[in-house]
Design a protein around this motif. Structure first.
Motif, PDB file in Angstrom:
ATOM      1  N   VAL A 218       0.870  -1.172   0.000  1.00 36.38           N
ATOM      2  CA  VAL A 218       0.000   0.000   0.000  1.00 36.38           C
ATOM      3  C   VAL A 218       0.906   1.219   0.000  1.00 36.38           C
ATOM      4  CG1 VAL A 218      -1.749   1.306   1.248  1.00 36.38           C
ATOM      5  CG2 VAL A 218      -1.855  -1.190   1.207  1.00 36.38           C
ATOM      6  N   LEU A 219       0.668   2.150  -0.928  1.00 38.69           N
ATOM      7  CA  LEU A 219       1.528   3.320  -1.088  1.00 38.69           C
ATOM      8  C   LEU A 219       0.813   4.594  -0.684  1.00 38.69           C
ATOM      9  CD1 LEU A 219       3.392   2.909  -4.517  1.00 38.69           C
ATOM     10  CD2 LEU A 219       4.453   3.255  -2.277  1.00 38.69           C
ATOM     11  N   ALA A 220       1.484   5.414   0.145  1.00 33.86           N
ATOM     12  CA  ALA A 220       1.018   6.761   0.458  1.00 33.86           C
ATOM     13  C   ALA A 220       1.810   7.725  -0.408  1.00 33.86           C
ATOM     14  CB  ALA A 220       1.224   7.073   1.937  1.00 33.86           C
ATOM     15  N   LEU A 221       1.117   8.583  -1.143  1.00 30.35           N
ATOM     16  CA  LEU A 221       1.762   9.482  -2.091  1.00 30.35           C
ATOM     17  C   LEU A 221       1.645  10.933  -1.633  1.00 30.35           C
ATOM     18  CD1 LEU A 221       0.296   8.048  -5.430  1.00 30.35           C
ATOM     19  CD2 LEU A 221       2.434   7.405  -4.309  1.00 30.35           C
ATOM     20  N   GLY A 222       2.719  11.694  -1.842  1.00 28.61           N
ATOM     21  CA  GLY A 222       2.658  13.117  -1.541  1.00 28.61           C
ATOM     22  C   GLY A 222       4.035  13.737  -1.565  1.00 28.61           C
ATOM     23  N   TYR A 223       4.076  15.066  -1.630  1.00 25.89           N
ATOM     24  CA  TYR A 223       5.372  15.738  -1.533  1.00 25.89           C
ATOM     25  C   TYR A 223       5.813  15.791  -0.073  1.00 25.89           C
ATOM     26  CZ  TYR A 223       9.218  18.856  -1.902  1.00 25.89           C
ATOM     27  OH  TYR A 223      10.473  19.376  -1.798  1.00 25.89           O
ATOM     28  N   PHE A 224       4.873  15.999   0.831  1.00 30.53           N
ATOM     29  CA  PHE A 224       5.093  15.852   2.280  1.00 30.53           C
ATOM     30  C   PHE A 224       6.093  16.835   2.875  1.00 30.53           C
ATOM     31  CE2 PHE A 224       4.073  11.229   1.189  1.00 30.53           C
ATOM     32  CZ  PHE A 224       2.751  11.301   1.633  1.00 30.53           C
ATOM     33  N   ASP A 225       6.200  18.072   2.370  1.00 29.29           N
ATOM     34  CA  ASP A 225       7.095  19.034   3.013  1.00 29.29           C
ATOM     35  C   ASP A 225       6.534  19.397   4.387  1.00 29.29           C
ATOM     36  OD1 ASP A 225       9.190  20.780   3.459  1.00 29.29           O
ATOM     37  OD2 ASP A 225       8.222  22.457   2.434  1.00 29.29           O
ATOM     38  N   GLY A 226       7.312  19.142   5.424  1.00 31.19           N
ATOM     39  CA  GLY A 226       6.873  19.391   6.789  1.00 31.19           C
ATOM     40  C   GLY A 226       6.347  18.164   7.492  1.00 31.19           C
ATOM     41  N   VAL A 227       5.850  17.183   6.707  1.00 31.65           N
ATOM     42  CA  VAL A 227       5.222  15.983   7.289  1.00 31.65           C
ATOM     43  C   VAL A 227       4.279  16.427   8.407  1.00 31.65           C
ATOM     44  CG1 VAL A 227       5.624  13.597   8.030  1.00 31.65           C
ATOM     45  CG2 VAL A 227       7.419  14.804   6.800  1.00 31.65           C
ATOM     46  N   HIS A 228       3.393  17.363   8.075  1.00 33.29           N
ATOM     47  CA  HIS A 228       2.466  17.925   9.051  1.00 33.29           C
ATOM     48  C   HIS A 228       1.314  16.970   9.342  1.00 33.29           C
ATOM     49  CE1 HIS A 228      -0.219  18.809   5.713  1.00 33.29           C
ATOM     50  NE2 HIS A 228       0.643  19.662   5.160  1.00 33.29           N
ATOM     51  N   THR A 229       0.380  17.381  10.180  1.00 34.29           N
ATOM     52  CA  THR A 229      -0.680  16.473  10.623  1.00 34.29           C
ATOM     53  C   THR A 229      -1.587  16.031   9.476  1.00 34.29           C
ATOM     54  OG1 THR A 229      -1.941  18.437  11.330  1.00 34.29           O
ATOM     55  CG2 THR A 229      -0.687  17.267  13.020  1.00 34.29           C
ATOM     56  N   GLY A 230      -1.720  16.853   8.444  1.00 31.30           N
ATOM     57  CA  GLY A 230      -2.479  16.414   7.272  1.00 31.30           C
ATOM     58  C   GLY A 230      -1.757  15.307   6.526  1.00 31.30           C
ATOM     59  N   HIS A 231      -0.448  15.465   6.353  1.00 30.90           N
ATOM     60  CA  HIS A 231       0.360  14.412   5.724  1.00 30.90           C
ATOM     61  C   HIS A 231       0.313  13.134   6.555  1.00 30.90           C
ATOM     62  CE1 HIS A 231       2.968  17.900   4.011  1.00 30.90           C
ATOM     63  NE2 HIS A 231       1.985  17.611   3.191  1.00 30.90           N
ATOM     64  N   GLN A 232       0.398  13.288   7.865  1.00 29.80           N
ATOM     65  CA  GLN A 232       0.375  12.126   8.748  1.00 29.80           C
ATOM     66  C   GLN A 232      -0.934  11.349   8.611  1.00 29.80           C
ATOM     67  OE1 GLN A 232       1.448  13.465  12.757  1.00 29.80           O
ATOM     68  NE2 GLN A 232       2.934  14.872  11.847  1.00 29.80           N
ATOM     69  N   GLU A 233      -2.024  12.058   8.338  1.00 24.85           N
ATOM     70  CA  GLU A 233      -3.314  11.386   8.151  1.00 24.85           C
ATOM     71  C   GLU A 233      -3.302  10.534   6.885  1.00 24.85           C
ATOM     72  OE1 GLU A 233      -7.070  10.067   8.975  1.00 24.85           O
ATOM     73  OE2 GLU A 233      -5.676  11.172  10.272  1.00 24.85           O
ATOM     74  N   VAL A 234      -2.656  11.034   5.829  1.00 21.74           N
ATOM     75  CA  VAL A 234      -2.537  10.254   4.592  1.00 21.74           C
ATOM     76  C   VAL A 234      -1.769   8.963   4.867  1.00 21.74           C
ATOM     77  CG1 VAL A 234      -1.509  10.199   2.276  1.00 21.74           C
ATOM     78  CG2 VAL A 234      -2.688  12.266   3.077  1.00 21.74           C
ATOM     79  N   ILE A 235      -0.684   9.067   5.615  1.00 17.20           N
ATOM     80  CA  ILE A 235       0.149   7.886   5.897  1.00 17.20           C
ATOM     81  C   ILE A 235      -0.555   6.943   6.862  1.00 17.20           C
ATOM     82  CG2 ILE A 235       2.369   7.106   6.803  1.00 17.20           C
ATOM     83  CD1 ILE A 235       3.508   9.841   5.886  1.00 17.20           C
ATOM     84  N   ARG A 236      -1.249   7.499   7.863  1.00 21.20           N
ATOM     85  CA  ARG A 236      -2.008   6.645   8.798  1.00 21.20           C
ATOM     86  C   ARG A 236      -3.095   5.870   8.074  1.00 21.20           C
ATOM     87  NH1 ARG A 236      -1.416  10.774  12.745  1.00 21.20           N
ATOM     88  NH2 ARG A 236      -3.305  11.794  11.979  1.00 21.20           N
ATOM     89  N   THR A 237      -3.747   6.533   7.125  1.00 18.22           N
ATOM     90  CA  THR A 237      -4.793   5.856   6.342  1.00 18.22           C
ATOM     91  C   THR A 237      -4.201   4.692   5.560  1.00 18.22           C
ATOM     92  OG1 THR A 237      -6.075   7.909   6.155  1.00 18.22           O
ATOM     93  CG2 THR A 237      -6.548   6.170   4.552  1.00 18.22           C
ATOM     94  N   ALA A 238      -3.048   4.936   4.947  1.00 13.59           N
ATOM     95  CA  ALA A 238      -2.377   3.876   4.192  1.00 13.59           C
ATOM     96  C   ALA A 238      -1.948   2.750   5.124  1.00 13.59           C
ATOM     97  CB  ALA A 238      -1.167   4.440   3.454  1.00 13.59           C
ATOM     98  N   ALA A 239      -1.458   3.094   6.308  1.00 12.68           N
ATOM     99  CA  ALA A 239      -0.997   2.079   7.265  1.00 12.68           C
ATOM    100  C   ALA A 239      -2.153   1.187   7.707  1.00 12.68           C
ATOM    101  CB  ALA A 239      -0.351   2.747   8.471  1.00 12.68           C
ATOM    102  N   ALA A 240      -3.317   1.783   7.922  1.00  9.73           N
ATOM    103  CA  ALA A 240      -4.486   0.999   8.347  1.00  9.73           C
ATOM    104  C   ALA A 240      -4.911   0.028   7.253  1.00  9.73           C
ATOM    105  CB  ALA A 240      -5.637   1.938   8.711  1.00  9.73           C
ATOM    106  N   ILE A 241      -4.854   0.491   5.999  1.00 16.01           N
ATOM    107  CA  ILE A 241      -5.231  -0.387   4.883  1.00 16.01           C
ATOM    108  C   ILE A 241      -4.199  -1.492   4.711  1.00 16.01           C
ATOM    109  CG2 ILE A 241      -5.617  -0.465   2.387  1.00 16.01           C
ATOM    110  CD1 ILE A 241      -6.628   2.470   2.641  1.00 16.01           C
TER     111      ILE A 241
END
Length: 304
Positions: A2-25
């Motif tokens: 499962v891949l989380a995609l993004g530029y992720f500058d800052g790895v802020h809480t919005g980015h973390q939500e994208v990665i958490r969603t991918a981790a759950a899947i």
């Protein structure tokens, strides 16, 4: 995977939500979790006004890689963003970088785009996936009704609202660098400071005084940082603001040491004083305010 995609500058809480969603899947599908990012920023390649020397990041690449690793992926992919990559059609990108990695599912923010001119979007991804993987769109993440974005974090930092920036990031904003020799003027007025030379192209907070913690010699220490152009002592401002940290109750030689400075609270803006004595009085007040702020906080970086 499962891949989380993004530029992720800052790895802020919005980015973390994208990665958490991918981790759950990934956990649900019992497969590996991957994160894919890009470097440098697309503006460096696509904008005539921007280049790698005048681009400023919340997390330059090495810092971003570490922040992303802290999110616990099994794999981290950093794709070189160059003109050749930017010219790929959306289908080429999906075929080579998503299907090619045997992704079974992809997550990204609602505003993620891919392919030449950003013509691929999360709405077109089901078509370009050729039915080989599923997709999840992570909607807008907000705090107090405001969208969390790298742009919003940068604006907070550049205006001195460092506490809000930390809230959006989910951690204090920090800059990494090395302690270098400065004018050593602070020693003459009783406030010896560590002059920080940034390792990379970080965004620097607005000029002023901040309550900070600095990581040096394997531990975090409290201090007060001054960012600015030293108007009391200089008629002409240097090109870049100077970052100096006065470390409380500390008197060791740390020249050449690699450090990280975490910014917690903005205390005051940069001022011009009529004399060194006036500056010393104000600095004493700054230090007391910083001590009070830091004593009330338990979130020392690197601890749980």
């Amino acid at each position: 995977m499962v891949l989380a995609l993004g530029y992720f500058d800052g790895v802020h809480t919005g980015h973390q939500e994208v990665i958490r969603t991918a981790a759950a899947i990934a956990a649900e599908k019992n497969c590996a979790l991957g994160v894919m990012t890009f470097h440098p920023h697309p503006k460096v390649v696509l904008s005539a006004e921007t280049n790698e020397n005048n681009m400023r990041y919340l997390t330059p690449l090495s810092h971003k890689e570490e922040c992303l690793q802290e999110q616990g992926p099994d794999y981290l992919f950093v794709v070189q963003f160059d003109k050749q990559f930017a010219s790929k059609e959306p289908q080429e990108f999906v075929d080579q970088y998503l299907i090619g990695l045997q992704a079974v599912h992809v997550t990204a923010g609602f505003d993620y785009s891919y392919g030449r001119l950003g013509r691929g979007t999360m709405e077109t991804l089901p078509f370009h996936s050729r039915g080989r993987f599923g997709q999840t769109i992570v909607g807008e993440v907000t705090r107090n009704g405001e969208k969390i974005s790298s742009t919003a974090v940068k604006e907070c930092i550049q205006t001195g609202d460092i506490e809000k920036a930390g809230s959006l990031l989910g951690r204090p904003y920090s800059i990494r660098g090395v302690v270098e020799g400065g004018e050593q003027r602070g020693r003459t007025i009783g406030f010896p400071t560590a002059n920080i030379h940034k390792h990379d192209l970080y965004i620097v907070p607005a000029p002023g005084v901040y309550a900070v913690r600095i990581y040096v010699g394997g531990r975090w220490l409290d201090g007060a940082a001054s960012i600015g152009f030293k108007p009391t002592f200089h008629d002409e401002a240097p090109e870049d603001p100077v970052i100096e940290v006065y470390i409380f109750d500390f008197n060791q030689d740390i020249y050449g040491e690699n450090v990280e400075v975490c910014f917690y609270t903005f205390i005051r803006g940069e001022e011009t004083f009529n004399s060194a004595e006036e500056l010393i009085e104000e600095m004493n007040r700054d230090v007391e305010k910083a001590r009070t702020v830091l004593a009330a906080r338990s979130d020392v970086p690197g601890t749980s």
